[in-house]
Design a protein around this motif. Structure first.
Motif, PDB file in Angstrom:
ATOM      1  N   GLY A  11       0.809  -1.219   0.000  1.00 20.13           N
ATOM      2  CA  GLY A  11       0.000   0.000   0.000  1.00 20.13           C
ATOM      3  C   GLY A  11       0.841   1.267   0.000  1.00 20.13           C
ATOM      4  N   LEU A  12       1.895   1.271   0.794  1.00 21.91           N
ATOM      5  CA  LEU A  12       2.747   2.462   0.846  1.00 21.91           C
ATOM      6  C   LEU A  12       3.529   2.655  -0.449  1.00 21.91           C
ATOM      7  CD1 LEU A  12       4.017   2.232   4.518  1.00 21.91           C
ATOM      8  CD2 LEU A  12       2.371   3.852   3.560  1.00 21.91           C
ATOM      9  N   MET A  29       1.045   4.130  -2.888  1.00 24.51           N
ATOM     10  CA  MET A  29       0.786   5.543  -2.595  1.00 24.51           C
ATOM     11  C   MET A  29       1.959   6.421  -3.014  1.00 24.51           C
ATOM     12  SD  MET A  29      -1.054   5.618   1.088  1.00 24.51           S
ATOM     13  CE  MET A  29      -1.893   4.142   1.583  1.00 24.51           C
ATOM     14  N   GLY A  30       3.172   5.878  -2.881  1.00 29.33           N
ATOM     15  CA  GLY A  30       4.345   6.636  -3.310  1.00 29.33           C
ATOM     16  C   GLY A  30       4.389   6.807  -4.815  1.00 29.33           C
ATOM     17  N   ASN A  41       1.606   6.704  -6.864  1.00 30.15           N
ATOM     18  CA  ASN A  41       0.426   7.400  -7.347  1.00 30.15           C
ATOM     19  C   ASN A  41      -0.277   8.087  -6.165  1.00 30.15           C
ATOM     20  OD1 ASN A  41      -1.723   8.305  -8.780  1.00 30.15           O
ATOM     21  ND2 ASN A  41      -2.576   6.291  -9.281  1.00 30.15           N
ATOM     22  N   PRO A  42       0.202   9.263  -5.772  1.00 27.42           N
ATOM     23  CA  PRO A  42      -0.365   9.939  -4.600  1.00 27.42           C
ATOM     24  C   PRO A  42      -1.828  10.344  -4.780  1.00 27.42           C
ATOM     25  CG  PRO A  42       1.740  10.922  -5.208  1.00 27.42           C
ATOM     26  CD  PRO A  42       1.361   9.966  -6.298  1.00 27.42           C
ATOM     27  N   ASP A  43      -2.293  10.478  -6.014  1.00 28.48           N
ATOM     28  CA  ASP A  43      -3.685  10.879  -6.246  1.00 28.48           C
ATOM     29  C   ASP A  43      -4.672   9.797  -5.810  1.00 28.48           C
ATOM     30  OD1 ASP A  43      -2.861  13.286  -7.285  1.00 28.48           O
ATOM     31  OD2 ASP A  43      -2.832  12.541  -9.356  1.00 28.48           O
ATOM     32  N   GLN A  68      -4.524   7.995  -3.122  1.00 24.12           N
ATOM     33  CA  GLN A  68      -4.265   7.678  -1.728  1.00 24.12           C
ATOM     34  C   GLN A  68      -5.528   7.243  -0.979  1.00 24.12           C
ATOM     35  OE1 GLN A  68      -2.755  10.864   0.636  1.00 24.12           O
ATOM     36  NE2 GLN A  68      -2.547   9.616   2.456  1.00 24.12           N
ATOM     37  N   GLY A  69      -6.651   7.900  -1.204  1.00 21.13           N
ATOM     38  CA  GLY A  69      -7.879   7.571  -0.482  1.00 21.13           C
ATOM     39  C   GLY A  69      -8.328   6.148  -0.712  1.00 21.13           C
ATOM     40  N   LEU A  87      -6.504   3.665  -1.972  1.00 20.26           N
ATOM     41  CA  LEU A  87      -5.472   2.738  -1.536  1.00 20.26           C
ATOM     42  C   LEU A  87      -5.473   2.582  -0.016  1.00 20.26           C
ATOM     43  CD1 LEU A  87      -2.557   3.855  -3.857  1.00 20.26           C
ATOM     44  CD2 LEU A  87      -3.789   1.694  -3.950  1.00 20.26           C
ATOM     45  N   LEU A  88      -5.641   3.669   0.696  1.00 24.78           N
ATOM     46  CA  LEU A  88      -5.633   3.602   2.152  1.00 24.78           C
ATOM     47  C   LEU A  88      -6.812   2.784   2.672  1.00 24.78           C
ATOM     48  CD1 LEU A  88      -4.130   4.634   4.652  1.00 24.78           C
ATOM     49  CD2 LEU A  88      -5.718   6.549   4.700  1.00 24.78           C
TER      50      LEU A  88
END
Length: 78
Positions: A35-36, A39-40, A42-44, A46-47, A49-50
């Motif tokens: 997951g991290l 997120m690294g 594709n920061p867009d 994040q929601g 993925l989190l």
């Protein structure tokens, strides 16, 4: 003498039942790592993925809780 042997075997059985927690710990680490990394990259996203990462962690943690319940049943019920 026999009672001590049974108590000892219960402790061994409970310890072996908790081996399931080892797999859950490895699974949680793997989910968090993936997951991290995502997120690294594709920061867009994040929601989404989190949310999925936390859901995967919860499912993996459930296995550890089941292992704990089985260990406690072995120690105190059987």
């Amino acid at each position: 003498m026999t009672g001590d042997f049974v108590k000892g075997m219960k402790a061994v059985g409970a310890g072996l039942a908790m081996v399931g927690a080892l797999g859950a710990g490895i699974g949680i680490g793997s989910v968090a790592n993936g997951g991290l990394q995502a997120m690294g990259r594709n920061p867009d996203a994040q929601g989404l993925l989190l949310t999925n990462m936390i859901l995967g962690i919860v499912f993996a943690e459930t296995i550890a809780i089941y292992a704990l319940v089985v260990a406690l049943i072995i120690l105190f019920v059987l």
